[in-house]
Motif scaffolding. Structure first.
Motif, PDB file in Angstrom:
ATOM      1  N   GLY A   7       0.776  -1.231   0.000  1.00 18.95           N
ATOM      2  CA  GLY A   7       0.000   0.000   0.000  1.00 18.95           C
ATOM      3  C   GLY A   7       0.800   1.269   0.000  1.00 18.95           C
ATOM      4  N   ASN A   8       2.143   1.168   0.026  1.00 25.18           N
ATOM      5  CA  ASN A   8       2.981   2.365   0.126  1.00 25.18           C
ATOM      6  C   ASN A   8       3.806   2.651  -1.121  1.00 25.18           C
ATOM      7  N   ALA A  16      -4.844   5.782  -4.483  1.00 23.10           N
ATOM      8  CA  ALA A  16      -5.706   6.076  -3.340  1.00 23.10           C
ATOM      9  C   ALA A  16      -6.157   7.524  -3.370  1.00 23.10           C
ATOM     10  N   LEU A  17      -5.276   8.418  -3.771  1.00 25.93           N
ATOM     11  CA  LEU A  17      -5.636   9.830  -3.857  1.00 25.93           C
ATOM     12  C   LEU A  17      -6.702  10.057  -4.917  1.00 25.93           C
ATOM     13  N   GLU A  18      -6.569   9.381  -6.051  1.00 27.53           N
ATOM     14  CA  GLU A  18      -7.550   9.557  -7.123  1.00 27.53           C
ATOM     15  C   GLU A  18      -8.932   9.073  -6.710  1.00 27.53           C
ATOM     16  N   ALA A  26      -3.895  16.223  -1.143  1.00 31.43           N
ATOM     17  CA  ALA A  26      -3.438  17.079  -2.232  1.00 31.43           C
ATOM     18  C   ALA A  26      -3.075  18.472  -1.723  1.00 31.43           C
ATOM     19  N   LYS A  27      -3.890  19.010  -0.824  1.00 35.10           N
ATOM     20  CA  LYS A  27      -3.625  20.353  -0.313  1.00 35.10           C
ATOM     21  C   LYS A  27      -2.332  20.417   0.494  1.00 35.10           C
ATOM     22  N   ASN A  28      -1.975  19.307   1.126  1.00 34.48           N
ATOM     23  CA  ASN A  28      -0.782  19.283   1.952  1.00 34.48           C
ATOM     24  C   ASN A  28       0.468  18.846   1.199  1.00 34.48           C
TER      25      ASN A  28
END
Length: 285
Positions: A7-8, A16-18, A26-28
């Motif tokens: 998972g990394n 996972a972000l998508e 995303a902001k960070n």
């Protein structure tokens, strides 16, 4: 060869972000607050050293692993970056460090707001639909609007040699340009193309014209990369940013150069004459 924990891996994190509905990651992911962040209407750019998380480097690994699809000076795919954390760590360690005196270093480029007539998702269909993660087309990983990265631009001061720009030299006034940009940057007029061009203009204006330590920037791409890759680089560097095409080296490399005269052209373009105030010769700064 080392491997990522489950998972990394870069693709796991980006996939996972998508799929996530949260925008927190995303902001960070961008630069920490810094005076080194510069902006145009379409892009923002900052030294890689100011990144606030590792997310960009996961995205960078995907770009480098799929180099033939991207707009890059290094056209050799590096799939090990997706599976071997040590390979990616070595790539990060090799990136040129930011140098305040000359402006050399590696810079991250992000999309800002879309140009007129564009939406942030306009570039989605420009990459292959091949799936590198089940259920996640490569287009989403490379061109997805959930994360704003276009890629990176790097300037490395190098020793001058007729056929070799690989030896770093921090005293040199010549710099090698390295690009790693998302596939959409290959498409003339796309949001990514215009943002990449704007970022490159800002960097060259601040270094060659502004700091005046680096006097010439050279980019090269192997001719073996093919006509499409050469044409895409020509469109960005020459047609949009004022580089000059130089003589090919040994029938092996296509080369472009940018010096003080070209820097003057870019400065004039970024500071157009204002004919309404102050008379002739006044410029808007």
């Amino acid at each position: 060869m080392a491997s990522y924990p489950p998972g990394n891996a870069p693709l796991d994190i980006l996939a996972a972000l998508e799929k996530s509905s949260s925008t927190k990651l995303a902001k960070n992911s961008h630069a920490a607050k810094s005076k080194l962040v510069v902006k145009s209407d379409t892009a923002r750019m900052f030294p890689a050293a100011t990144l606030a998380s590792d997310l960009f480097w996961h995205y960078y690994a995907v770009l480098r692993a799929h180099a033939p699809l991207t707009l890059a000076t290094n056209t050799v795919a590096a799939p090990a970056l997706l599976t071997d954390p040590q390979a990616l760590a070595a790539e990060r360690a090799a990136a040129p460090e930011y140098d305040a005196e000359s402006g050399a270093g590696m810079y991250v480029v992000e999309l800002r707001k879309p140009a007129a007539g564009h939406s942030a998702s306009d570039d989605h269909g420009l990459a292959t639909t091949m799936e590198v993660v089940p259920g996640v087309p490569l287009a989403h990983v490379l061109n997805g609007c959930r994360h704003p990265f276009i890629g990176s631009i790097a300037l490395t001061r190098v020793r001058v040699a007729p056929h070799d720009l690989s030896v770093a030299d921090v005293e040199s006034d010549i710099a090698r340009l390295d690009l790693v940009l998302r596939p959409a940057a290959r498409v003339l007029g796309s949001h990514a193309f215009e943002a990449a061009a704007a970022a490159l203009e800002l960097l060259l204006d601040s270094t060659v014209h502004g700091k005046k330590v680096i006097r010439k920037v050279v980019a090269s791409v192997p001719l073996a990369a093919g006509d499409d890759a050469i044409a895409a680089m020509q469109a960005l560097l020459v047609d949009r940013v004022s580089f000059k095409r130089e003589k090919d080296l040994d029938g092996t490399w296509a080369r472009w150069g940018f010096g003080v005269n070209e820097a003057r052209e870019v400065w004039k373009r970024l500071n157009p004459v204002d004919m309404t105030q102050g008379g002739m010769g006044m410029r808007m700064v």
